[in-house]
Design an enzyme around this catalytic site. Structure first.
Site, PDB file in Angstrom:
ATOM      1  N   ASP A  69      24.317  21.281  15.924  1.00 41.02           N
ATOM      2  CA  ASP A  69      23.444  20.141  15.632  1.00 41.02           C
ATOM      3  C   ASP A  69      21.988  20.536  15.373  1.00 41.02           C
ATOM      4  O   ASP A  69      21.177  19.677  15.012  1.00 41.02           O
ATOM      5  CB  ASP A  69      23.450  19.148  16.808  1.00 41.02           C
ATOM      6  CG  ASP A  69      24.688  18.252  16.813  1.00 41.02           C
ATOM      7  OD1 ASP A  69      25.490  18.333  15.866  1.00 41.02           O
ATOM      8  OD2 ASP A  69      24.821  17.469  17.763  1.00 41.02           O
TER       9      ASP A  69
ATOM     10  N   LYS B 100      19.464  12.010  17.727  1.00 37.09           N
ATOM     11  CA  LYS B 100      20.343  11.574  16.619  1.00 37.09           C
ATOM     12  C   LYS B 100      21.440  10.671  17.166  1.00 37.09           C
ATOM     13  O   LYS B 100      21.793  10.723  18.343  1.00 37.09           O
ATOM     14  CB  LYS B 100      20.952  12.763  15.887  1.00 37.09           C
ATOM     15  CG  LYS B 100      21.886  13.672  16.718  1.00 37.09           C
ATOM     16  CD  LYS B 100      23.303  13.169  16.918  1.00 37.09           C
ATOM     17  CE  LYS B 100      24.082  14.025  17.920  1.00 37.09           C
ATOM     18  NZ  LYS B 100      25.298  13.414  18.439  1.00 37.09           N
TER      19      LYS B 100
END
Ligand SMILES: C[C@@](CO)(OP(=O)(O)O)[C@H](O)COP(=O)(O)OP(=O)(O)OC[C@H]1O[C@@H](n2ccc(N)nc2=O)[C@H](O)[C@@H]1O
Ligand SMILES: Nc1ncnc2c1ncn2[C@@H]1O[C@H](COP(=O)(O)OP(=O)(O)O)[C@@H](O)[C@H]1O
Length: 378
Positions: free
Chosen positions: A216, A89
């Site tokens: 995350d 990401k």
């Protein structure tokens, strides 16, 4: 799990981690595909079947497009090995609120999954074991501390099975690079072991386990582009038109995430800054919805960037070089030290990557596009 955070006031209604609606739920009260801007169908829609390569479309073990990658129907036949691909990401917006009592910060994190993937396979074994190969494998723990091993153990405890599994991890995501590689592997392990052990957990239940491993991890399960609130684990998909092209400058060595947050707090205190609740940038979400790379480039923002630069001063040169070389936008990815540069097109990304490589401002350069789906069974 840390206590529930107070929410910033904005129009995003987060999907509760643990709810069945975790995967593919729509933001802003409409049924929207998280991979493109269509609003008429559950994902993957007609549009992203065309715009996302076939290999990126989520598929079940039976190969049926559109079946849930994380969870899916309980299977009765025994599974011998499961392989999962999981993306890195970049945070397009990372706005950091004040330090909370539990040691975390409230965030507005606009996560964007990009086509830089780790692969994890899970196969039956007497005990829990981990093997790591690929880029920087020697920097990754190959024991019970590996985030993938922790995830497998947590899932086994939750469903009451012995965690007999060999996890093989092929790393391509930079380690401690601010691209959530460890979280990605934890997400991949949850998806793979859920399938291997016929657990059949709902995507929201996997996300809840993931959030206990790291803030995350839920995003690595969901993928595409999403706003993360709370400590980053309360997700709402964000509509994106088309595809964005990225160049990443990988640095020598990593940065510790807790150290970067602590440096951010130190810098703010030193400057006597007052920190309010973070807000979603409408400019950024509009640029995403319109597929406007130029506008997106100028809306990129990361509150952790000054702290990352303070801890790694060479990043300033990397960021400046990319702007001089025509990137539409440049920022440190999350806690760094990887830097992300937005290009106008695939061809522009190729030119930018070559120019950055010639400028000698990074250990290595990678190209990728986004958004892509989260952890997906191959
Ligand atoms: C900064 C970000 C941006 O996406 O990731 P990276 O860029 O490092 O990949 C995240 O917030 C990192 O998430 P993750 O790596 O899962 O962190 P966690 O394991 O949950 O937390 C590690 C430590 O980071 C700090 N932390 C993390 C999240 C948060 N909202 N506030 C924090 O202050 C805390 O010190 C915590 O102890
Ligand atoms: N599977 C894994 N992959 C990468 N790092 C891992 C893994 N498991 C544990 N770690 C540890 O987590 C730390 C953070 O790694 P990573 O998730 O790649 O970075 P970041 O938080 O900056 O995105 C590493 O320094 C490493 O020691």
């Amino acid at each position: 799990m840390p206590p529930s955070p107070s929410l910033p006031t904005n129009s995003y209604a987060p999907i509760a981690v643990g709810s069945p609606g975790f995967s593919g739920s729509a933001p802003l009260g409409s049924l929207a595909c998280p991979f493109c801007s269509c609003t008429g169908q559950a994902p993957p829609c007609c549009q992203c079947r065309e715009t996302v390569p076939k290999s990126d479309v989520r598929s079940g073990a039976d190969g049926a497009p559109g079946s849930s990658p994380a969870g899916g129907p309980l299977r009765s036949r025994s599974v011998t090995a499961v392989s999962v691909r999981v993306p890195a990401k970049v945070n397009l917006q990372l706005s950091v609120g004040p330090l909370r009592d539990d040691g975390y910060h409230d965030l507005v994190s606009v996560f964007h999954a990009v086509s830089l993937f780790d692969e994890l396979s899970a196969e039956p074994n007497e005990e829990l074991a981990v093997r790591v190969e690929g880029a920087s494998a020697e920097e990754v723990p190959a024991d019970g501390d590996n985030l993938a091993a922790r995830a497998a153990r947590l899932l086994a405890e939750r469903i009451g099975v012995h965690p007999g599994v060999l996890l093989r991890i092929r790393k391509a995501i930079p380690v401690a690079g601010g691209m959530a590689g460890g979280s990605a592997d934890a997400a991949a392990a949850l998806v793979a072991c859920d399938r291997l052990w016929n657990a059949g957990l709902e995507p929201g239940e996997l996300a809840e386990l993931g959030a206990a491993i790291g803030s995350d991890v839920p995003f690595a399960l969901l993928g595409a582009t999403a706003v993360g609130l709370g400590r980053g684990e309360r997700l709402s998909p964000v509509p994106v038109k088309g595809r964005f092209h990225w160049v990443f400058a990988l640095a020598e060595g990593g940065l510790s995430t807790p150290a970067v947050y602590a440096e951010c707090d130190r810098l703010r205190a030193a400057h006597g800054e007052w920190i309010g609740a973070p807000q979603v940038s409408e400019r950024l979400t509009t640029a995403l919805a319109n597929g406007d790379a130029k506008e997106l480039g100028s809306a990129l923002a990361n509150d952790l960037q000054p702290a990352a630069i303070m801890l790694r001063p060479s990043l300033r040169r990397t960021l400046t070089a990319s702007r001089d070389l025509g990137a539409l936008g440049a920022l440190v990815s999350g806690s760094g030290p990887t830097c992300a540069f937005l290009a106008e097109s695939d061809a522009h990304a190729l030119d930018l990557a070559a120019a950055l490589s010639d400028a000698g401002v990074a250990r290595s350069i990678a190209r990728a596009y986004g958004p892509v789906p989260g952890a997906t069974v191959l």
